[in-house]
Motif scaffolding. Structure first.
Motif, PDB file in Angstrom:
ATOM      1  N   TYR A 114       0.989  -1.176   0.043  1.00  0.00           N
ATOM      2  CA  TYR A 114       0.077  -0.050   0.134  1.00  0.00           C
ATOM      3  C   TYR A 114       0.945   1.257  -0.011  1.00  0.00           C
ATOM      4  CZ  TYR A 114      -3.375  -3.369   1.556  1.00  0.00           C
ATOM      5  OH  TYR A 114      -4.321  -4.645   1.790  1.00  0.00           O
ATOM      6  N   PRO A 115       1.721   1.510  -0.855  1.00  0.00           N
ATOM      7  CA  PRO A 115       2.472   2.608  -1.033  1.00  0.00           C
ATOM      8  C   PRO A 115       1.738   3.983  -0.923  1.00  0.00           C
ATOM      9  CG  PRO A 115       2.110   2.091  -3.182  1.00  0.00           C
ATOM     10  CD  PRO A 115       1.601   0.802  -2.321  1.00  0.00           C
ATOM     11  N   THR A 116       2.434   5.144  -0.466  1.00  0.00           N
ATOM     12  CA  THR A 116       1.708   6.405  -0.425  1.00  0.00           C
ATOM     13  C   THR A 116       2.769   7.428  -1.047  1.00  0.00           C
ATOM     14  OG1 THR A 116       0.794   8.004   1.002  1.00  0.00           O
ATOM     15  CG2 THR A 116       2.871   6.505   1.948  1.00  0.00           C
ATOM     16  N   ASN A 117       1.971   8.530  -1.430  1.00  0.00           N
ATOM     17  CA  ASN A 117       2.937   9.648  -1.922  1.00  0.00           C
ATOM     18  C   ASN A 117       3.001  10.615  -0.874  1.00  0.00           C
ATOM     19  OD1 ASN A 117       2.861   8.775  -4.762  1.00  0.00           O
ATOM     20  ND2 ASN A 117       0.909   9.468  -5.154  1.00  0.00           N
ATOM     21  N   GLY A 118       2.460  10.527   0.205  1.00  0.00           N
ATOM     22  CA  GLY A 118       2.619  11.353   1.573  1.00  0.00           C
ATOM     23  C   GLY A 118       3.713  10.912   2.466  1.00  0.00           C
ATOM     24  N   LEU A 119       3.760  11.571   3.506  1.00  0.00           N
ATOM     25  CA  LEU A 119       4.635  11.278   4.535  1.00  0.00           C
ATOM     26  C   LEU A 119       4.090  10.029   5.230  1.00  0.00           C
ATOM     27  CD1 LEU A 119       5.323  14.794   6.178  1.00  0.00           C
ATOM     28  CD2 LEU A 119       6.766  13.773   4.699  1.00  0.00           C
ATOM     29  N   SER A 120       4.979   9.223   5.653  1.00  0.00           N
ATOM     30  CA  SER A 120       4.821   7.893   6.547  1.00  0.00           C
ATOM     31  C   SER A 120       5.626   7.561   7.597  1.00  0.00           C
ATOM     32  CB  SER A 120       4.485   6.686   5.441  1.00  0.00           C
ATOM     33  OG  SER A 120       5.926   6.489   4.885  1.00  0.00           O
ATOM     34  N   VAL A 121       5.296   6.645   8.268  1.00  0.00           N
ATOM     35  CA  VAL A 121       6.071   6.192   9.344  1.00  0.00           C
ATOM     36  C   VAL A 121       5.761   4.800   9.603  1.00  0.00           C
ATOM     37  CG1 VAL A 121       4.728   6.914  11.283  1.00  0.00           C
ATOM     38  CG2 VAL A 121       7.215   6.505  11.766  1.00  0.00           C
ATOM     39  N   GLY A 122       6.759   3.750   9.879  1.00  0.00           N
ATOM     40  CA  GLY A 122       6.523   2.524  10.341  1.00  0.00           C
ATOM     41  C   GLY A 122       6.618   2.390  12.004  1.00  0.00           C
ATOM     42  N   CYS A 123       5.330   1.896  12.559  1.00  0.00           N
ATOM     43  CA  CYS A 123       5.472   1.900  14.100  1.00  0.00           C
ATOM     44  C   CYS A 123       4.458   1.080  14.535  1.00  0.00           C
ATOM     45  CB  CYS A 123       5.174   3.510  14.559  1.00  0.00           C
ATOM     46  SG  CYS A 123       5.065   3.556  16.510  1.00  0.00           S
ATOM     47  N   SER A 124       4.847   0.068  14.997  1.00  0.00           N
ATOM     48  CA  SER A 124       3.968  -1.144  15.560  1.00  0.00           C
ATOM     49  C   SER A 124       2.991  -0.656  16.870  1.00  0.00           C
ATOM     50  CB  SER A 124       4.708  -2.446  16.097  1.00  0.00           C
ATOM     51  OG  SER A 124       4.049  -3.359  16.677  1.00  0.00           O
ATOM     52  N   ASP A 125       1.967  -1.211  16.923  1.00  0.00           N
ATOM     53  CA  ASP A 125       1.107  -0.874  18.141  1.00  0.00           C
ATOM     54  C   ASP A 125       1.162  -1.875  19.179  1.00  0.00           C
ATOM     55  OD1 ASP A 125       0.027  -2.857  16.662  1.00  0.00           O
ATOM     56  OD2 ASP A 125      -1.980  -2.143  16.594  1.00  0.00           O
ATOM     57  N   VAL A 126       2.199  -2.520  19.377  1.00  0.00           N
ATOM     58  CA  VAL A 126       2.447  -3.473  20.251  1.00  0.00           C
ATOM     59  C   VAL A 126       2.835  -3.002  21.566  1.00  0.00           C
ATOM     60  CG1 VAL A 126       5.017  -3.685  19.768  1.00  0.00           C
ATOM     61  CG2 VAL A 126       4.108  -5.647  20.822  1.00  0.00           C
ATOM     62  N   ASP A 127       2.313  -3.632  22.688  1.00  0.00           N
ATOM     63  CA  ASP A 127       2.817  -2.865  23.969  1.00  0.00           C
ATOM     64  C   ASP A 127       3.653  -3.778  24.933  1.00  0.00           C
ATOM     65  OD1 ASP A 127       2.723  -1.397  26.409  1.00  0.00           O
ATOM     66  OD2 ASP A 127       0.497  -1.740  26.660  1.00  0.00           O
ATOM     67  N   LEU A 128       4.923  -3.757  25.216  1.00  0.00           N
ATOM     68  CA  LEU A 128       5.629  -4.748  25.651  1.00  0.00           C
ATOM     69  C   LEU A 128       6.025  -4.211  27.231  1.00  0.00           C
ATOM     70  CD1 LEU A 128       8.337  -5.193  22.861  1.00  0.00           C
ATOM     71  CD2 LEU A 128       6.266  -6.645  23.448  1.00  0.00           C
TER      72      LEU A 128
END
Length: 220
Positions: free
Chosen positions: A23-37
């Protein structure tokens, strides 16, 4: 969804590579998991090393998976078939499954392969109990046929669990390539289980624990 993400000015992905490529985007993006350790204390790894040291002297090796038991794309049935084949060759694997839903289908699979006594269903557990349960297993398996970036796998790695995963979604971003198997390929999976000897368990435990540090909530 692809069109929406393409046009989105801001996009949050839980993976670092996989979902971005799908799902590529032309906008700004970040990879960040929603895991809670919980806190990743070094004593967790030390306890895991001690457990691995005693694993091969115990009666059985406990494999674990977290995932709903009434959706077939989680892939637990292939683990059941794999341990059946291995146990017939003289191995002694137990398969422990945490997850909600009707377990009838998987119980029927276990009966079919004559391992019902070796497959344990624990039902749903509160999130805080998951980490205690992970400390009781020897190897974690994520056998899914489709995934994003599975939180359960990251949670297992945070407990120093040696891990095996299928080649779908973001799983290869987490698990060592030598312990990635082709989804639904029982023979490939059982080869990975055989390969997970004491030496590799120790190596993977440390590697996985350190990888999980990337998902520390302060960093995220």
């Amino acid at each position: 969804l692809k069109k929406t993400v393409k046009k989105s000015p801001y996009t949050l992905y839980v993976s670092n590579i996989f979902l971005q490529s799908r799902y590529p985007t032309n906008g700004l993006s970040v990879g960040c998991s929603d895991v809670d350790l919980p806190n990743l204390d070094k004593q967790i790894l030390e306890k895991r090393f001690d457990k691995i040291g005693n694993t091969l002297s115990t009666m059985s090796t406990k494999i674990g998976t977290i995932g709903a038991v009434d959706v077939k794309y989680k892939g637990q049935e292939y683990v059941i078939e794999a341990i059946s084949k291995l146990n017939m060759k003289g191995y002694n694997f137990e398969y422990h499954i945490v997850g909600g839903g009707d377990s009838k289908y998987l119980r029927d699979v276990a009966k079919k392969y004559n391992v019902l006594d070796q497959v344990k269903f624990h039902g749903s557990l509160p999130h805080e109990e998951i980490f205690k349960w992970l400390d009781t297993i020897d190897i974690y398996i994520q056998p899914s046929m489709t995934e994003g970036l599975p939180r359960a796998l990251v949670e297992a790695m945070s407990r120093g669990c040696p891990s095996i995963g299928s080649n779908v979604g973001g799983i290869p971003e987490l698990v060592s390539s030598e312990f990635i198997f082709k989804a639904k390929d029982v023979n490939d999976l059982l080869e990975k289980l055989i390969k997970m000897n004491k030496e590799n368990m120790l190596k993977e435990a440390e590697k996985n624990f350190n990888k999980a540090k990337e998902f520390d909530k302060h960093l995220l």
